[in-house]
Design an enzyme around this catalytic site. Structure first.
Site, PDB file in Angstrom:
ATOM      1  N   ARG A  16      11.385  12.055 -29.995  1.00 55.83           N
ATOM      2  CA  ARG A  16      10.956  13.348 -29.440  1.00 55.83           C
ATOM      3  C   ARG A  16      11.442  13.497 -28.005  1.00 55.83           C
ATOM      4  NH1 ARG A  16       5.311  14.305 -29.025  1.00 55.83           N
ATOM      5  NH2 ARG A  16       4.715  12.128 -29.153  1.00 55.83           N
ATOM      6  N   GLY A  17      11.567  14.729 -27.570  1.00 54.44           N
ATOM      7  CA  GLY A  17      11.831  15.043 -26.165  1.00 54.44           C
ATOM      8  C   GLY A  17      13.036  14.323 -25.584  1.00 54.44           C
ATOM      9  N   ILE A  89       3.150   8.780 -21.349  1.00 60.81           N
ATOM     10  CA  ILE A  89       2.111   9.778 -21.596  1.00 60.81           C
ATOM     11  C   ILE A  89       1.605  10.328 -20.262  1.00 60.81           C
ATOM     12  CG2 ILE A  89       1.332   8.745 -23.767  1.00 60.81           C
ATOM     13  CD1 ILE A  89      -1.040   7.517 -22.167  1.00 60.81           C
ATOM     14  N   GLN A 148      -1.812  13.684 -10.631  1.00 61.74           N
ATOM     15  CA  GLN A 148      -1.123  12.598 -11.341  1.00 61.74           C
ATOM     16  C   GLN A 148      -1.107  11.298 -10.540  1.00 61.74           C
ATOM     17  OE1 GLN A 148       2.816  14.174 -12.544  1.00 61.74           O
ATOM     18  NE2 GLN A 148       1.963  14.096 -14.608  1.00 61.74           N
ATOM     19  N   TYR A 151      -0.082   8.701 -13.196  1.00 62.09           N
ATOM     20  CA  TYR A 151       1.317   8.833 -13.652  1.00 62.09           C
ATOM     21  C   TYR A 151       2.285   8.541 -12.513  1.00 62.09           C
ATOM     22  CZ  TYR A 151       5.185  11.299 -16.098  1.00 62.09           C
ATOM     23  OH  TYR A 151       6.367  11.644 -16.706  1.00 62.09           O
ATOM     24  N   GLY A 182      13.242  15.582 -13.473  1.00 61.20           N
ATOM     25  CA  GLY A 182      12.307  16.564 -12.951  1.00 61.20           C
ATOM     26  C   GLY A 182      11.578  17.203 -14.126  1.00 61.20           C
ATOM     27  N   ILE A 184      11.408  19.095 -17.307  1.00 64.08           N
ATOM     28  CA  ILE A 184      12.346  19.339 -18.397  1.00 64.08           C
ATOM     29  C   ILE A 184      11.559  20.004 -19.533  1.00 64.08           C
ATOM     30  CG2 ILE A 184      14.031  18.252 -19.953  1.00 64.08           C
ATOM     31  CD1 ILE A 184      14.723  17.510 -17.083  1.00 64.08           C
TER      32      ILE A 184
HETATM   33  N1  CAA Z   1      -1.430  20.589  -4.491  1.00 62.42           N
HETATM   34  C1  CAA Z   1      -2.712  20.270  -4.299  1.00 62.42           C
HETATM   35  N2  CAA Z   1      -3.750  20.963  -4.801  1.00 62.42           N
HETATM   36  C2  CAA Z   1      -3.453  22.036  -5.540  1.00 62.42           C
HETATM   37  C3  CAA Z   1      -2.127  22.437  -5.780  1.00 62.42           C
HETATM   38  C4  CAA Z   1      -1.092  21.678  -5.202  1.00 62.42           C
HETATM   39  N3  CAA Z   1       0.203  21.996  -5.367  1.00 62.42           N
HETATM   40  N4  CAA Z   1      -2.172  23.552  -6.574  1.00 62.42           N
HETATM   41  C5  CAA Z   1      -3.472  23.791  -6.823  1.00 62.42           C
HETATM   42  N5  CAA Z   1      -4.245  22.920  -6.178  1.00 62.42           N
HETATM   43  C6  CAA Z   1      -5.689  22.873  -6.146  1.00 62.42           C
HETATM   44  C7  CAA Z   1      -6.333  24.228  -5.910  1.00 62.42           C
HETATM   45  O1  CAA Z   1      -6.330  24.563  -4.575  1.00 62.42           O
HETATM   46  C8  CAA Z   1      -7.742  23.997  -6.419  1.00 62.42           C
HETATM   47  O2  CAA Z   1      -8.489  23.343  -5.425  1.00 62.42           O
HETATM   48  P1  CAA Z   1     -10.054  23.641  -5.205  1.00 62.42           P
HETATM   49  O3  CAA Z   1     -10.725  23.049  -6.407  1.00 62.42           O
HETATM   50  O4  CAA Z   1     -10.373  22.955  -3.924  1.00 62.42           O
HETATM   51  O5  CAA Z   1     -10.181  25.142  -5.140  1.00 62.42           O
HETATM   52  C9  CAA Z   1      -7.511  23.015  -7.542  1.00 62.42           C
HETATM   53  O6  CAA Z   1      -6.177  22.488  -7.400  1.00 62.42           O
HETATM   54  C10 CAA Z   1      -7.582  23.732  -8.875  1.00 62.42           C
HETATM   55  O7  CAA Z   1      -7.960  22.805  -9.754  1.00 62.42           O
HETATM   56  P2  CAA Z   1      -8.220  23.173 -11.253  1.00 62.42           P
HETATM   57  O8  CAA Z   1      -9.511  23.888 -11.401  1.00 62.42           O
HETATM   58  O9  CAA Z   1      -6.992  23.761 -11.892  1.00 62.42           O
HETATM   59  O10 CAA Z   1      -8.423  21.699 -11.744  1.00 62.42           O
HETATM   60  P3  CAA Z   1      -8.380  21.159 -13.156  1.00 62.42           P
HETATM   61  O11 CAA Z   1      -9.197  19.932 -13.089  1.00 62.42           O
HETATM   62  O12 CAA Z   1      -8.635  22.212 -14.168  1.00 62.42           O
HETATM   63  O13 CAA Z   1      -6.813  20.813 -13.348  1.00 62.42           O
HETATM   64  C11 CAA Z   1      -4.914  19.433 -13.279  1.00 62.42           C
HETATM   65  C12 CAA Z   1      -6.256  19.776 -12.657  1.00 62.42           C
HETATM   66  C13 CAA Z   1      -5.034  19.210 -14.778  1.00 62.42           C
HETATM   67  C14 CAA Z   1      -4.451  18.154 -12.624  1.00 62.42           C
HETATM   68  C15 CAA Z   1      -3.936  20.570 -13.016  1.00 62.42           C
HETATM   69  O14 CAA Z   1      -3.935  20.841 -11.650  1.00 62.42           O
HETATM   70  C16 CAA Z   1      -2.523  20.240 -13.428  1.00 62.42           C
HETATM   71  O15 CAA Z   1      -2.167  20.364 -14.596  1.00 62.42           O
HETATM   72  N6  CAA Z   1      -1.672  19.878 -12.464  1.00 62.42           N
HETATM   73  C17 CAA Z   1      -0.260  19.636 -12.705  1.00 62.42           C
HETATM   74  C18 CAA Z   1      -0.004  18.230 -12.959  1.00 62.42           C
HETATM   75  C19 CAA Z   1       1.457  18.076 -13.304  1.00 62.42           C
HETATM   76  O16 CAA Z   1       2.349  18.498 -12.603  1.00 62.42           O
HETATM   77  N7  CAA Z   1       1.728  17.449 -14.445  1.00 62.42           N
HETATM   78  C20 CAA Z   1       3.059  17.268 -14.858  1.00 62.42           C
HETATM   79  C21 CAA Z   1       3.089  17.063 -16.340  1.00 62.42           C
HETATM   80  S1  CAA Z   1       4.770  16.967 -16.946  1.00 62.42           S
HETATM   81  C22 CAA Z   1       5.293  15.473 -16.427  1.00 62.42           C
HETATM   82  O17 CAA Z   1       4.575  14.675 -15.899  1.00 62.42           O
HETATM   83  C23 CAA Z   1       6.716  15.153 -16.698  1.00 62.42           C
HETATM   84  C24 CAA Z   1       7.392  14.726 -15.478  1.00 62.42           C
HETATM   85  O18 CAA Z   1       7.670  13.546 -15.321  1.00 62.42           O
HETATM   86  C25 CAA Z   1       7.791  15.731 -14.485  1.00 62.42           C
END
Ligand code: CAA
Length: 244
Positions: A16-17, A89, A148, A151, A182, A184
């Site tokens: 996958r992926g 994961i 993360q 991660y 990055g 993808i």
């Molecule tokens: N930096 C820091 N804080 C941030 C932000 C940023 N860039 N963007 C938003 N926030 C903050 C907001 O200000 C808010 O803060 P407050 O609670 O103080 O108001 C908070 O985040 C919002 O939180 P949520 O209610 O959305 O929190 P949640 O618990 O529902 O979600 C999370 C948290 C699941 C971690 C979600 O933020 C998320 O999905 N983040 C992205 C993580 C990410 O990039 N994952 C990549 C997956 S793909 C991968 O990993 C492949 C790869 O190698 C690239």
């Protein structure tokens, strides 16, 4: 076939992926390719039927299981010459909300697996004086990413692991390199909250996510004889999002 010698490659998370793209690119380069998968047996067999890539079920977070499965692969193919550690994961959560299991699962699957799989193939590679270890880290192991800590820690660990291994293998013909993708287009990014992914997309100078082949093609290159002088290197493939 671009390589002169047909070798055997194992790709974890290979059906996958990014793993599937890597496996297909290695197959196109003329190698025997084995994709390691963990769940979804039907999907894995459909992938085998579609691509001709052999599949083996193995939980890369278990050392003994890796020993058994990699042993079986070696028995069938004779050697394992190329290893792509791609399986990974996410269990995203802010640290202040993170459960111990979310930490443990990510470190075990993404980082401990490096030892569990590489340990099975390294001696053979050193004895034969030829080997390629290609580890898939992440932009988020280079720069950290909110949500993360688990991660990012595991993916940063992969970079250190690879650099140390590269030094150990350099005089034995065994190279070890890291690719840091990055964002993808895969199931992993597809599972993110759309508004968060969109905010990240806006921070990518190229303005779009990458494609799995952007990674697969680099894997095939690093696995080839042409890449013989490259070791301990970290390749950022991220549309300019982070220039490490
Ligand atoms: N930096 C820091 N804080 C941030 C932000 C940023 N860039 N963007 C938003 N926030 C903050 C907001 O200000 C808010 O803060 P407050 O609670 O103080 O108001 C908070 O985040 C919002 O939180 P949520 O209610 O959305 O929190 P949640 O618990 O529902 O979600 C999370 C948290 C699941 C971690 C979600 O933020 C998320 O999905 N983040 C992205 C993580 C990410 O990039 N994952 C990549 C997956 S793909 C991968 O990993 C492949 C790869 O190698 C690239």
């Amino acid at each position: 076939m671009s390589d002169t010698i047909k070798r055997t490659a194992v790709v974890t998370g290979g059906n996958r992926g990014l793993g599937a793209a890597s496996a297909k690119a290695l197959l196109a380069a003329g190698h025997n390719v084995v994709a390691i998968y963990i769940g979804r047996v039907d999907d894995a067999h459909a992938f085998k039927k579609e691509t001709g890539i052999d599949v083996y079920k193995c939980d890369v977070s278990h050392f003994a299981e890796c020993r058994e499965v990699f042993g079986a692969i070696e028995k069938k193919y004779g050697t394992i010459d190329i290893l792509v550690n791609n399986a990974g994961i996410t269990r995203d959560s802010f640290l202040h909300k993170m459960e111990h299991k979310q930490w443990e699962d990510v470190i075990t699957v993404n980082l401990n697996s490096q030892f569990n799989t590489t340990r099975q193939v390294i001696n053979g590679m050193r004895e034969r004086k030829w080997g390629r270890i290609i580890n898939i880290s992440s932009i988020n192991g280079q720069k950290g990413q909110f949500g993360q800590t688990n991660y990012s820690a595991a993916k940063a660990g992969i970079i250190g692991f690879t650099k140390a291994l590269a030094q150990e293998g350099a005089n034995k013909g065994v190279t070890a390199n890291v690719i840091c993708p990055g964002y993808i287009m895969t199931e992993m990014t597809g599972a993110m909250q759309p508004e968060i992914l969109e905010a990240i997309r806006q921070g990518i100078p190229m303005g779009h996510l990458g494609e799995p082949n952007d990674i697969g093609d680099m894997v095939a290159y690093l696995a080839s004889d042409k890449a013989k002088f490259i070791t301990g290197a970290t390749f950022s493939i991220n549309g300019g999002q982070h220039m490490a």
